[in-house]
Every structure is written in structure tokens, then in C-alpha cells.
Design a protein around this motif. Structure first.
Motif, PDB file in Angstrom:
ATOM      1  N   VAL A  22      97.062  53.400  31.224  1.00 40.10           N
ATOM      2  CA  VAL A  22      98.318  53.114  30.513  1.00 40.10           C
ATOM      3  C   VAL A  22      98.254  53.661  29.091  1.00 40.10           C
ATOM      4  CG1 VAL A  22      99.766  51.254  29.597  1.00 40.10           C
ATOM      5  CG2 VAL A  22      98.901  51.119  31.932  1.00 40.10           C
ATOM      6  N   CYS A  23      97.142  53.461  28.404  1.00 45.72           N
ATOM      7  CA  CYS A  23      96.981  53.987  27.035  1.00 45.72           C
ATOM      8  C   CYS A  23      96.997  55.514  27.035  1.00 45.72           C
ATOM      9  CB  CYS A  23      95.681  53.479  26.423  1.00 45.72           C
ATOM     10  SG  CYS A  23      95.711  51.736  26.007  1.00 45.72           S
ATOM     11  N   LEU A  25      98.513  57.570  29.224  1.00 46.27           N
ATOM     12  CA  LEU A  25      99.882  58.025  29.456  1.00 46.27           C
ATOM     13  C   LEU A  25     100.770  57.776  28.235  1.00 46.27           C
ATOM     14  CD1 LEU A  25     100.433  56.982  33.177  1.00 46.27           C
ATOM     15  CD2 LEU A  25     100.138  59.272  32.241  1.00 46.27           C
ATOM     16  N   ALA A  26     100.593  56.640  27.583  1.00 45.66           N
ATOM     17  CA  ALA A  26     101.370  56.361  26.376  1.00 45.66           C
ATOM     18  C   ALA A  26     101.052  57.377  25.281  1.00 45.66           C
ATOM     19  CB  ALA A  26     101.091  54.939  25.887  1.00 45.66           C
ATOM     20  N   GLY A  27      99.791  57.731  25.151  1.00 44.65           N
ATOM     21  CA  GLY A  27      99.401  58.727  24.149  1.00 44.65           C
ATOM     22  C   GLY A  27     100.002  60.091  24.437  1.00 44.65           C
ATOM     23  N   LEU A  29     102.786  60.702  26.234  1.00 46.37           N
ATOM     24  CA  LEU A  29     104.247  60.650  26.117  1.00 46.37           C
ATOM     25  C   LEU A  29     104.724  60.444  24.677  1.00 46.37           C
ATOM     26  CD1 LEU A  29     105.054  58.536  29.299  1.00 46.37           C
ATOM     27  CD2 LEU A  29     105.318  61.002  28.993  1.00 46.37           C
ATOM     28  N   LEU A  30     103.950  59.779  23.860  1.00 49.15           N
ATOM     29  CA  LEU A  30     104.386  59.455  22.502  1.00 49.15           C
ATOM     30  C   LEU A  30     103.804  60.377  21.428  1.00 49.15           C
ATOM     31  CD1 LEU A  30     104.169  55.565  22.724  1.00 49.15           C
ATOM     32  CD2 LEU A  30     106.194  57.004  22.936  1.00 49.15           C
TER      33      LEU A  30
END
Length: 172
Positions: A22-23, A25-27, A29-30
Motif C-alpha cells: 500500500v505504501c 503504490l501510494a508513493g 501514485l502521489l
């Protein structure tokens, strides 16, 4: 291992197995987007001594020649850019198989065997694309040698003679 420690390790790995992807993918995408280099940054590159690619119609040609020794072959063209500065364009006609090549210029009649305090660093020579180097005022009208120095081997690889006619600016 004690049963309580096994349970702690088990649950901590379960949490890591969920949280890490999750971290990640968040990194992805963001992450921020950066603007490419545009015309406004050309001024900064010019102040730092880099030459931005000059359009053929915006330059006044001085001359061109082929320089070669046993290993290296270059097509050298000198011209005056739109700011009135002397620029040398170097196109490699052979593959440079030298680690971290740097290009120097030195005003000597005979080919030097090493880099001296009088040698002027023009820039990095790595890659296959044509390179443009802004020549300093001390080069104007002088014959000398282009020196190829390998940072990886810590030695001078080649010395190519650059005739004075390529560094002389003619007033039209």
C-alpha cells in the motif's frame, strides 16, 4: 523460540505484507511531476557555461575539419552563436570506448603527454550525440590541441591538433 514471540512475528509480518505494498503504490501514485527544461532555463545553462543547441540559421560558420588519431575520429565545426560567442561542435565518427572522457584544450605547438595547469576544461565528452562547447576568450585565434582525458583510467588518452583557423573570428 517461545510461542508468544512466534505469534508476534507472525502478526508483524502479516501487517508488513499489507502495509508495504500500500505504501509503495501510494508513493508511486502521489509522486510529484517535474516540468521539463524549457526556454526560460536556457539563461541558467548559459550562465553556468553550458551551450544550448544552436539552430543552424542562428550561427555564423567559421570552419570545419575532421580530426583523428589512430583510435578516435571527430568532425569539428566552429561557429559564432547569436550572442557572438565562439562555439565548437564535436561529432564523434567513432565509438569512444573510454570511461568518463573529458575534453580539454591547451595552447601548445607539440602534443602534450599529460594535463597541465594551462589546460582548459571544455566539458564532458561521453555519449554518442554531437556536443557543443563554448570556447573561452583565451582560445580565440590560437592553435592548440584538444585533449581527451579519461577519469576512469586517470590518464591522457589522445591529443588532437586544432588549427588556429577554426578559432579565429572573422569580422564581416
Amino acid at each position: 523460540m517461545i510461542l508468544a514471540r512466534r505469534k508476534t512475528h507472525f502478526y508483524s509480518f502479516v501487517v508488513l505484507a499489507v502495509v508495504l505494498p500500500v505504501c509503495f503504490l501510494a508513493g508511486i501514485l502521489l509522486r510529484p511531476t517535474y516540468e521539463p527544461v524549457d526556454v526560460a532555463t536556457n539563461k541558467l545553462f548559459t550562465q553556468a557555461g553550458f551551450v544550448t543547441q544552436t539552430q543552424p540559421q542562428a550561427r555564423k560558420a567559421i570552419g570545419s575539419t575532421k580530426l583523428e588519431d589512430g583510435t578516435f575520429r571527430f568532425h569539428v565545426e566552429t561557429f559564432v552563436n547569436s550572442q557572438g560567442k565562439l562555439v565548437m561542435e564535436l561529432k564523434s565518427l567513432s565509438l569512444l570506448q573510454v570511461p568518463d572522457p573529458l575534453l580539454y584544450w591547451e595552447a601548445t605547438k607539440e602534443a602534450p603527454t599529460e594535463i597541465s595547469d594551462r589546460s582548459i576544461l571544455l566539458g564532458n565528452l561521453a555519449g554518442l550525440s554531437p556536443k557543443q562547447f563554448l570556447l573561452p576568450p583565451s582560445v580565440l585565434g590560437k592553435a592548440g590541441h584538444l585533449l581527451i582525458y579519461s577519469q576512469g583510467q586517470q590518464k591522457l588518452i589522445a591529443a588532437l591538433e586544432l588549427p588556429a583557423k577554426l578559432t579565429r573570428i572573422y569580422r564581416y
